[in-house]
Design a protein around this motif. Structure first.
Motif, PDB file in Angstrom:
ATOM      1  N   ALA A  62     -34.215  32.206 -14.434  1.00 28.32           N
ATOM      2  CA  ALA A  62     -33.599  33.325 -15.152  1.00 28.32           C
ATOM      3  C   ALA A  62     -33.590  33.007 -16.635  1.00 28.32           C
ATOM      4  O   ALA A  62     -34.266  32.089 -17.087  1.00 28.32           O
ATOM      5  N   ALA A  63     -32.824  33.756 -17.391  1.00 30.56           N
ATOM      6  CA  ALA A  63     -32.794  33.550 -18.838  1.00 30.56           C
ATOM      7  C   ALA A  63     -32.396  32.119 -19.178  1.00 30.56           C
ATOM      8  O   ALA A  63     -32.888  31.537 -20.131  1.00 30.56           O
ATOM      9  N   GLU A  64     -31.503  31.545 -18.372  1.00 26.78           N
ATOM     10  CA  GLU A  64     -31.097  30.163 -18.614  1.00 26.78           C
ATOM     11  C   GLU A  64     -32.184  29.201 -18.157  1.00 26.78           C
ATOM     12  O   GLU A  64     -32.774  29.381 -17.098  1.00 26.78           O
ATOM     13  N   GLN A  65     -32.459  28.182 -18.945  1.00 29.08           N
ATOM     14  CA  GLN A  65     -33.372  27.115 -18.543  1.00 29.08           C
ATOM     15  C   GLN A  65     -32.526  26.038 -17.876  1.00 29.08           C
ATOM     16  O   GLN A  65     -31.942  25.183 -18.524  1.00 29.08           O
ATOM     17  N   PHE A  66     -32.416  26.096 -16.550  1.00 20.26           N
ATOM     18  CA  PHE A  66     -31.496  25.227 -15.836  1.00 20.26           C
ATOM     19  C   PHE A  66     -31.816  23.755 -16.050  1.00 20.26           C
ATOM     20  O   PHE A  66     -32.971  23.339 -16.050  1.00 20.26           O
ATOM     21  N   ARG A  67     -30.746  22.965 -16.203  1.00 19.41           N
ATOM     22  CA  ARG A  67     -30.851  21.512 -16.226  1.00 19.41           C
ATOM     23  C   ARG A  67     -29.741  20.982 -15.338  1.00 19.41           C
ATOM     24  O   ARG A  67     -28.563  21.321 -15.529  1.00 19.41           O
ATOM     25  N   LEU A  68     -30.097  20.155 -14.368  1.00 18.95           N
ATOM     26  CA  LEU A  68     -29.165  19.707 -13.343  1.00 18.95           C
ATOM     27  C   LEU A  68     -28.951  18.201 -13.436  1.00 18.95           C
ATOM     28  O   LEU A  68     -29.865  17.419 -13.189  1.00 18.95           O
ATOM     29  N   TRP A  69     -27.738  17.812 -13.817  1.00 22.14           N
ATOM     30  CA  TRP A  69     -27.382  16.399 -13.871  1.00 22.14           C
ATOM     31  C   TRP A  69     -26.260  16.151 -12.865  1.00 22.14           C
ATOM     32  O   TRP A  69     -25.258  16.875 -12.846  1.00 22.14           O
ATOM     33  N   THR A  70     -26.409  15.142 -12.039  1.00 23.14           N
ATOM     34  CA  THR A  70     -25.396  14.792 -11.039  1.00 23.14           C
ATOM     35  C   THR A  70     -24.625  13.561 -11.505  1.00 23.14           C
ATOM     36  O   THR A  70     -25.230  12.533 -11.838  1.00 23.14           O
ATOM     37  N   LEU A  71     -23.290  13.659 -11.542  1.00 24.26           N
ATOM     38  CA  LEU A  71     -22.441  12.527 -11.894  1.00 24.26           C
ATOM     39  C   LEU A  71     -21.880  11.925 -10.609  1.00 24.26           C
ATOM     40  O   LEU A  71     -21.306  12.634  -9.780  1.00 24.26           O
ATOM     41  N   VAL A  72     -22.057  10.617 -10.452  1.00 23.54           N
ATOM     42  CA  VAL A  72     -21.540   9.907  -9.280  1.00 23.54           C
ATOM     43  C   VAL A  72     -20.337   9.074  -9.719  1.00 23.54           C
ATOM     44  O   VAL A  72     -20.464   8.170 -10.554  1.00 23.54           O
ATOM     45  N   TYR A 114     -33.893   9.756 -14.728  1.00 26.97           N
ATOM     46  CA  TYR A 114     -34.528  10.843 -13.991  1.00 26.97           C
ATOM     47  C   TYR A 114     -34.410  10.612 -12.486  1.00 26.97           C
ATOM     48  O   TYR A 114     -34.663   9.512 -11.985  1.00 26.97           O
ATOM     49  N   ALA A 115     -34.038  11.634 -11.760  1.00 33.26           N
ATOM     50  CA  ALA A 115     -33.965  11.536 -10.299  1.00 33.26           C
ATOM     51  C   ALA A 115     -35.366  11.331  -9.735  1.00 33.26           C
ATOM     52  O   ALA A 115     -36.283  12.076 -10.055  1.00 33.26           O
ATOM     53  N   ASP A 116     -35.530  10.315  -8.900  1.00 30.37           N
ATOM     54  CA  ASP A 116     -36.819  10.023  -8.287  1.00 30.37           C
ATOM     55  C   ASP A 116     -36.838  10.673  -6.905  1.00 30.37           C
ATOM     56  O   ASP A 116     -36.232  10.176  -5.954  1.00 30.37           O
ATOM     57  N   VAL A 117     -37.519  11.798  -6.787  1.00 33.84           N
ATOM     58  CA  VAL A 117     -37.496  12.571  -5.541  1.00 33.84           C
ATOM     59  C   VAL A 117     -38.078  11.779  -4.380  1.00 33.84           C
ATOM     60  O   VAL A 117     -37.582  11.853  -3.255  1.00 33.84           O
ATOM     61  N   ILE A 135     -29.477  11.515 -12.318  1.00 35.74           N
ATOM     62  CA  ILE A 135     -28.336  11.003 -11.558  1.00 35.74           C
ATOM     63  C   ILE A 135     -27.663   9.956 -12.436  1.00 35.74           C
ATOM     64  O   ILE A 135     -28.302   8.988 -12.861  1.00 35.74           O
ATOM     65  N   ILE A 136     -26.378  10.150 -12.690  1.00 39.44           N
ATOM     66  CA  ILE A 136     -25.677   9.351 -13.700  1.00 39.44           C
ATOM     67  C   ILE A 136     -24.413   8.752 -13.090  1.00 39.44           C
ATOM     68  O   ILE A 136     -23.627   9.459 -12.458  1.00 39.44           O
ATOM     69  N   HIS A 137     -24.222   7.474 -13.287  1.00 37.63           N
ATOM     70  CA  HIS A 137     -23.013   6.804 -12.806  1.00 37.63           C
ATOM     71  C   HIS A 137     -21.920   6.881 -13.861  1.00 37.63           C
ATOM     72  O   HIS A 137     -22.168   6.627 -15.045  1.00 37.63           O
ATOM     73  N   VAL A 138     -20.719   7.238 -13.439  1.00 35.41           N
ATOM     74  CA  VAL A 138     -19.534   7.213 -14.309  1.00 35.41           C
ATOM     75  C   VAL A 138     -18.561   6.218 -13.701  1.00 35.41           C
ATOM     76  O   VAL A 138     -18.144   6.372 -12.544  1.00 35.41           O
ATOM     77  N   LEU A 167     -23.493  20.211 -14.716  1.00 27.73           N
ATOM     78  CA  LEU A 167     -23.099  18.945 -14.127  1.00 27.73           C
ATOM     79  C   LEU A 167     -22.528  19.178 -12.733  1.00 27.73           C
ATOM     80  O   LEU A 167     -21.642  20.022 -12.550  1.00 27.73           O
ATOM     81  N   GLU A 168     -23.044  18.455 -11.759  1.00 26.70           N
ATOM     82  CA  GLU A 168     -22.504  18.467 -10.405  1.00 26.70           C
ATOM     83  C   GLU A 168     -21.771  17.144 -10.203  1.00 26.70           C
ATOM     84  O   GLU A 168     -22.327  16.069 -10.442  1.00 26.70           O
ATOM     85  N   MET A 169     -20.509  17.216  -9.777  1.00 22.26           N
ATOM     86  CA  MET A 169     -19.627  16.061  -9.769  1.00 22.26           C
ATOM     87  C   MET A 169     -19.442  15.526  -8.350  1.00 22.26           C
ATOM     88  O   MET A 169     -18.871  16.197  -7.495  1.00 22.26           O
ATOM     89  N   MET A 170     -19.911  14.315  -8.105  1.00 22.10           N
ATOM     90  CA  MET A 170     -19.778  13.683  -6.799  1.00 22.10           C
ATOM     91  C   MET A 170     -18.606  12.695  -6.836  1.00 22.10           C
ATOM     92  O   MET A 170     -18.764  11.514  -7.133  1.00 22.10           O
ATOM     93  N   TRP A 171     -17.416  13.182  -6.548  1.00 19.62           N
ATOM     94  CA  TRP A 171     -16.211  12.347  -6.496  1.00 19.62           C
ATOM     95  C   TRP A 171     -16.087  11.762  -5.089  1.00 19.62           C
ATOM     96  O   TRP A 171     -16.077  12.484  -4.102  1.00 19.62           O
ATOM     97  N   ARG A 172     -15.973  10.432  -4.976  1.00 18.35           N
ATOM     98  CA  ARG A 172     -15.825   9.793  -3.681  1.00 18.35           C
ATOM     99  C   ARG A 172     -14.933   8.557  -3.798  1.00 18.35           C
ATOM    100  O   ARG A 172     -14.954   7.850  -4.812  1.00 18.35           O
TER     101      ARG A 172
END
Length: 478
Positions: free
Chosen positions: A250-260, A280-283, A316-319, A446-451
């Motif tokens: 869509a109009a937005e150029q999506f960028r997806l970063w996952t925080l672990v 970079y996420a290695d598929v 994929i980013i570690h916090v 940002l997608e937040m993976m809280w565990r």
């Protein structure tokens, strides 16, 4: 004002000419270049003859455009110790350039660049150049120099041989045939060279992860007579694949970063699922790290998933938990602090939250820096672990409060301009991102993976699930 975010996948680098590779460093070259043994042996034979005759020599190297002549000549030193390659560009006169060359301290190849076709080298020019070459190889300065004249056509090769024999006789060529035929790497090596080239110059990316399957690559080799042509076809395919996905956005150029963010600090597991200094996420690694149902679904169209990860700038980013706790205390709102107080947690402001955000992996990447060598932090104490268990408990029911605290912190320190939580993708497929961060360079989701605790397989499953949902949202995956 937010800073740049470093290279994106629009920066894919797939050169098909060696001239574009000269500055990448010998380490990268060693992983890319394949030795052409037959021609290396010809070079060895020339230098053996030159040492015995106490004079230099001329080699006419006949090969098609894109066969890899420049690559071969420029990287001789990688395969023959002590051998150096020097170039005389087309803009320099051959006679003048040779006269200025000092005596070499060891074996030297001097390449006459940019004179590979008749249109670039007239009969008169060739004759004058041959006189200069003949004089040079008989001098003390040229005694250990092999002059190489690359040629792309039989007409030029024939003219060079004719003039050389009339001026210098058989001695100018030394042993062997006057023309050395160069075919470059065989087709069986094309895919391997392309894999190494793409990986070395694009932080470990693979052809499959960029949307070129094994079958696609094999088909490209059938349409390529040289390695240069094959690399050009690979680059064209990568550009087409990327454009295909971008046309679906869509109009937005999506960028997806996952925080672990997990209590067992799974930094090593995150690193094992990413490549390069930009996380970079290695598929490929993600797909082999888990046996969850999502893998079976995605295997139906793995090429499309690989392209998706590329165009989405998926990271994929570690916090670490110390940063998470500091941010919750310092930037959390009244609602979050109320939940924390109910669990007996401290809500006192923590000034270190600012520096922790800026120096952590997320801060470095948002500011455009590379992660470099990831450092393992000290182990958290029992009080810290207990406090984070409280955050994980809150995240299991009200993660939006924690996500809002992170967004507030990122905005406060200037890493983003603004943010919102639970932002829709804006497509027919209804899906919401945890944290939508706005920046001058474009938004990042940002997608937040809280565990409380997690591992490689669970992280891979989480990231693949997110990629799958985004893929469905833009219509690439079904």
């Amino acid at each position: 004002m937010a800073q740049g975010a470093g290279p994106t996948r629009d920066d894919l680098y797939v050169p098909d000419r060696f001239e574009m590779l000269r500055d990448v460093g010998s380490g990268a070259l060693r992983s890319i270049v394949t030795p052409v043994q037959d021609t290396l042996l010809e070079i060895d034979m020339h230098f053996s003859d030159m040492r015995a005759a106490r004079r230099g020599a001329l080699m006419i190297l006949r090969g098609e455009t894109g066969a890899g002549k420049s690559t071969f000549l420029d990287t001789l030193g990688l395969f023959r110790s002590g051998l150096v390659t020097e170039r005389i560009p087309a803009s320099d006169g051959v006679a003048e350039a040779l006269q200025e060359k000092p005596q070499s301290e060891g074996p030297r190849v001097v390449v006459l660049e940019g004179r590979e076709a008749l249109g670039e080298a007239s009969t008169e020019y060739v004759e004058a150049a041959m006189h200069a070459i003949n004089s040079f190889v008989r001098s003390d300065s040229g005694r250990e120099s092999l002059i190489v004249w690359p040629a792309n056509t039989d007409d030029l090769a024939t003219l060079l041989v004719d003039k050389a024999q009339k001026i210098g006789g058989e001695a100018l060529f030394g042993v062997g045939e006057p023309v050395t035929r160069f075919t470059g790497p065989g087709k069986s090596q094309f895919i391997g060279i392309a894999e190494r080239t793409v990986g070395a110059l694009n932080e470990g990316a693979s052809l499959a992860a960029l949307g070129i399957s094994d079958a696609d690559a094999e088909a490209l080799t059938e349409n390529a007579s040289t390695i240069g042509r094959f690399l050009a076809l690979v680059r064209k395919s990568l550009i087409r694949n990327g454009a295909r996905v971008r046309s679906l956005l869509a109009a937005e150029q999506f960028r997806l970063w996952t925080l672990v963010i997990a209590g067992n600090e799974p930094e090593g597991d995150v690193a094992a699922l990413t490549r390069g200094g930009h996380a970079y996420a290695d598929v490929d690694r993600l797909m082999t790290a888990t046996n969850a149902n999502i893998v079976a679904d995605l295997k139906r169209n793995p090429d499309e998933l690989g392209i998706l990860g590329t165009v989405l700038d998926a990271k994929i980013i570690h916090v670490d938990i110390m940063t998470a706790l500091a941010v919750a205390r310092h930037f959390g709102d009244a609602f979050l602090h109320e939940e924390m107080s109910l669990l007996g947690m401290s809500t006192s402001a923590d000034p270190k939250a600012v520096s922790r955000l800026q120096s952590g992996e997320l801060g470095l990447l948002l500011s455009g820096s590379s992660l470099g060598v990831r450092k393992v932090g000290g182990k958290a104490g029992s009080n810290t672990l207990a406090a984070f268990e409280g955050l994980a408990q809150i995240a299991s029911k009200k993660d939006g409060l924690l996500n809002r605290a992170i967004g507030t912190g990122l905005q406060d320190v200037g890493l983003i301009d603004s943010f919102s939580t639970e932002r829709e993708l804006g497509t027919d497929y209804k899906y919401y991102s945890d944290l939508y961060c706005e920046r001058v360079e474009g938004p990042i989701r940002l997608e937040m993976m809280w565990r409380k605790s997690t591992g490689r397989a669970e992280i891979a499953n989480y990231v693949l699930t997110k990629l799958g949902k985004y893929g469905k949202a833009i219509g690439l995956l079904t």
